[in-house]
Scaffold this active site. Structure first.
Site: not given
Length: 261
Positions: A43, A73, A183-184
């Site tokens: 990120g 992602c 976000c995973t």
């Protein structure tokens, strides 16, 4: 190809939240999961770097014979999936923040989004948000530092508590009733977030929706595994395979190992 594995990749262990949902919904499918922890977090990287890493992960999974790839992602999806779909002859399933259901269901006309810088600044997220959330109040928060702490095994640390309090308070002040996790890695935080948020706030992540989409595509392409007597799951990390064991209970069907990819 039907007996080949489903491939998944993420910038670390976050995508295991997606992997678990896929395995739960498709228990007779083989899988290969890549945790690119060496390059986490995605990120905070440039679009060019995210694309290069996504290409590297994709080519690794293709060499392993995968029949379908889940880009587990948010940052990689929003920055690279269009390129991947245009340049590789394999089905891709992506993931992006679930702003649409939050925007459609909010009663307070106020929602929060906790995501990475790479996701919030992407064209794909901007487009989706402008279509579905233009008439509501959206509190966006970059979760800087969260992925790093999770990748370091500091999920329940004092540092994490301080970050979450800092990031969530503006959303509480904005009277949100939906919090979208972009976000995973972030679903691991749900128990802590539930303690911080008012009871009326619903937390949304995309895990189950991605698993359903994976099943749908496999069905449409007639790619269901026909050899259901020898299911295996291979989880590869290029930095710390042992960390994955704290998030996945190893059994005879799961092999966790270091891989230099």
């Amino acid at each position: 190809m039907s007996n080949s594995p489903i491939g998944l990749f993420d910038s670390g262990i976050g995508g295991l939240t997606i992997w678990k949902e896929v395995v739960n919904l498709l228990p007779y499918e083989n899988t290969i999961y890549l945790a690119d922890s060496k390059n986490a977090p995605y990120g905070e990287k440039s679009k060019e770097d995210i694309l290069a890493l996504s290409i590297k992960n994709t080519e690794y999974l293709i060499k392993q014979g995968c029949k379908l790839i889940v880009v587990a992602c948010n940052t990689a999806t929003t920055n690279a999936i269009d390129y991947l779909r245009a340049n590789y002859n394999i089905p891709f399933i992506g993931i992006e923040p679930a702003i649409k259901p939050a925007a459609l269901q909010t009663k307070n006309q106020s929602v929060g989004i906790l995501a990475t810088k790479g996701t919030l600044s992407s064209h794909l997220f901007s487009t989706t948000s402008s279509i579905y959330a233009s008439n509501i109040n959206v509190t966006e928060q970059i979760g800087e530092g969260i992925v790093d702490l999770i990748e370091q095994g500091k999920l329940h640390s004092e540092e994490m508590t301080l970050l979450l309090n800092k990031y969530i308070q503006p959303m509480i002040d904005a009277n949100i009733d939906y919090l979208v996790l972009g976000c995973t890695h972030y679903p691991y935080l749900i128990p802590q977030l539930q303690q911080l948020l008012p009871d009326n706030v619903t937390i949304i992540d995309s895990g189950k929706a991605i698993a359903k989409q994976t099943k749908k595509i496999i069905s449409e392409l007639a790619l269901f595994n026909t050899n259901t007597t020898n299911i295996h799951h291979r989880l590869h990390s290029n930095l710390n395979a042992q960390l994955m064991e704290t998030f996945v209970a190893p059994n005879s069907h799961i092999k966790i190992e270091f891989a230099d990819f």
